[in-house]
Design a protein around this motif. Sequence first.
Motif, PDB file in Angstrom:
ATOM      1  N   THR B 292      -6.714   1.818   1.813  1.00 15.87           N
ATOM      2  CA  THR B 292      -7.033   3.107   1.379  1.00 15.87           C
ATOM      3  C   THR B 292      -7.423   3.201  -0.057  1.00 15.87           C
ATOM      4  O   THR B 292      -6.980   2.485  -0.689  1.00 15.87           O
ATOM      5  CB  THR B 292      -6.165   4.253   1.835  1.00 15.87           C
ATOM      6  N   THR B 343      -1.566   7.501   5.122  1.00 12.09           N
ATOM      7  CA  THR B 343      -2.989   7.352   4.526  1.00 12.09           C
ATOM      8  C   THR B 343      -3.699   8.585   4.607  1.00 12.09           C
ATOM      9  O   THR B 343      -5.004   8.538   4.635  1.00 12.09           O
ATOM     10  CB  THR B 343      -3.687   6.206   5.521  1.00 12.09           C
ATOM     11  N   GLU B 364     -10.234   9.226  -0.114  1.00  9.80           N
ATOM     12  CA  GLU B 364     -11.134   8.367   0.943  1.00  9.80           C
ATOM     13  C   GLU B 364     -11.565   6.920   0.085  1.00  9.80           C
ATOM     14  O   GLU B 364     -11.765   7.027  -1.054  1.00  9.80           O
ATOM     15  CB  GLU B 364     -12.044   9.322   1.523  1.00  9.80           C
TER      16      GLU B 364
END
Lengths: 381, 381
Positions: B292, B343, B364
């Motif tokens: 991530t 996440t 993101e």
Amino acid sequence: MSFYIAMGARERKSPYFKSTVKAGVTHFTVYNHMYMPVSYGDMLAEYNRLIYDVAIWDVAAERQVQIIGPDAKKFIQYLTPRSLNKFSIGQGKYVPICDHLGNLINDPIAMKLDENKYWLSIADQDLLYVARAIAAEKGFDVDVDEPDVSPLAVQGPKAEDLIVDLFGEHVRDINYFWFRETELDGIPLVLMRSGWSKQGGFELFLQDSQYGDVLWDKVVAAGQKYNIGPGAPNYIERIESGLLSFGADNFPDCDPFEVGLGKLVNLEREDDFVGKAALQKRFNTGVRRSLTGLVLDGEPIQPNAHPWGVYAGEKRIGKISAVAYSPRLEMNIAIALIDSNYTDIGTELTVDDDAEFYKAVVHELPFGKRWRSTNPTESTT
Amino acid sequence: MSFYIAMGARERKSPYFKSTVKAGVTHFTVYNHMYMPVSYGDMLAEYNRLIYDVAIWDVAAERQVQIIGPDAKKFIQYLTPRSLNKFSIGQGKYVPICDHLGNLINDPIAMKLDENKYWLSIADQDLLYVARAIAAEKGFDVDVDEPDVSPLAVQGPKAEDLIVDLFGEHVRDINYFWFRETELDGIPLVLMRSGWSKQGGFELFLQDSQYGDVLWDKVVAAGQKYNIGPGAPNYIERIESGLLSFGADNFPDCDPFEVGLGKLVNLEREDDFVGKAALQKRFNTGVRRSLTGLVLDGEPIQPNAHPWGVYAGEKRIGKISAVAYSPRLEMNIAIALIDSNYTDIGTELTVDDDAEFYKAVVHELPFGKRWRSTNPTESTT
């Protein structure tokens, strides 16, 4: 020409990394994806420490491939051309490993920890995944992993006394390449009489990386009375002693015969092993190239930064992988892999470092025979 | 902390080595046993060159594993979990490769040069010997070797015009990851639209290493009008673009699902492939960790020299593999591999660089979506 080494997360730091920085490390290489100290900035001091006193080396980059399971013995025997019939728990053996074409792809020490548990203490090539692939495809019942094991070496004539101070008199009974599982103030480790020099010494295979700096400090503290100091696998001494540097001395298509490991290839074995047919064929054909010593003319030479060319007249016949001036021998010595037709002692050759030419004469390997015989740890195994 | 890189015969020099020295390289890493330039001493200039102009990169360390033979197609299909049903000559495909336990052990570009000839353009792990072992044990009729092929990359928005000047207008028709065998003034090479950035560009797979410096000079000469200058796979841009750095971003026991390559694992395939059973099991269990993006608080951060810890409260949940300040985004960005329970975009975490703590927020990946859509070379293949 000096360049910096880039540091990032792709390479691993050794459990002794902070200690080596504190001790003044100046040069690193990358070995098995780990930073490995190569110099602390004073080549001669590091050499003298190894020859006359004792040096501490971070060789954690010598990673272990661990083989555990009911088929461990069968599997390790399949991996190497060397016969391991007589292999005791607590013993290490130098085992060439080839690919299926007979090329040497690693030259680890195999350590037998238990009937079903072995370590391969490897040179710089990813043997873990090769071994795992062969085990899986061939259906051996073994687990192949990299354990948390990081060797720390003490090398030099005073190494044994130092190790006695730390572990007790019993270590004097440990023969070359034999080991004992033990601990130091609760730190678990395997203690083996071994190391990449011919000056005698031990390797402490630390089994819990969180204690790296603690272990380093304990060894250094005990070593004060022996003049201990930091060092690394020594460029000069390994040439003197004719120790094979896998990846430097060989070419990718070299077989064990060409680099002096022919006696560890047991073609008469009845069982199959990786590369057997190819090695038999190569043996029948005869050796094209051989590792040999060279003595070079002229002023003391600085260690090479890349392979140098070796010529017989105009014809290129091979390469020098390592050259340096030996303070003990008072001459420029080199390890070369050359056409086997030119390896008679005394053959005159030419060497090219890309800038100038040197006269060279073929010399036996190791160079240091005259003092090797006084070394109690000498062994060809 | 800066350290020198030791130079010797164990590592190979790239065919472009002399050119990179002339161009002022300051930092090297070792990649596939070869010195690879990482920096020329001015990080911001190298970044700007890549983002706004064109940079030349010595990526010869991206070695090829060549597979030739009647079973080449079957064999390469067995090596990767990705289905290669639609694979044309002249095409490249990103193919994760796993071991038999389902761990990702390389992430090459597979290039189909002919019906029976493929290259795998590999990341830093010795895939050659793994592939050779599997081919031999499983009985595939293929030769597995490393050819004399050394990629040179030109990357950046002006790379295409430069390549047109050198090779002609036809190169504009080459799609992303497609390639053509060609030459430049007699120097044989394979020209592919590819490269480890999202700024567009080509890789020139030089097929005769003696022409390394000649090729470099030709590219640099043609690139003058485009402001060409030296560079290397870029630490900042690759974080912005979310490009996987094999060996840095993953752990040795990571599977493709965990590092965002799940869509390239085709478990529905009827044929067997390396790691299939293990990957099926891991898929059924679900993903434990995920790659991530993270955004870190505070002043501009210098690139990390080792993995940093990531924490949710007191609990360690993973690592940052790369962190840097993005001049375009004007924020500190990082790539992290963390527990999949944390996440969600916006999750607040803590980061520890061993010296101080930073607040971090999940973001993101890639970070650069807002400009990726204008990039004609964008592709997930």
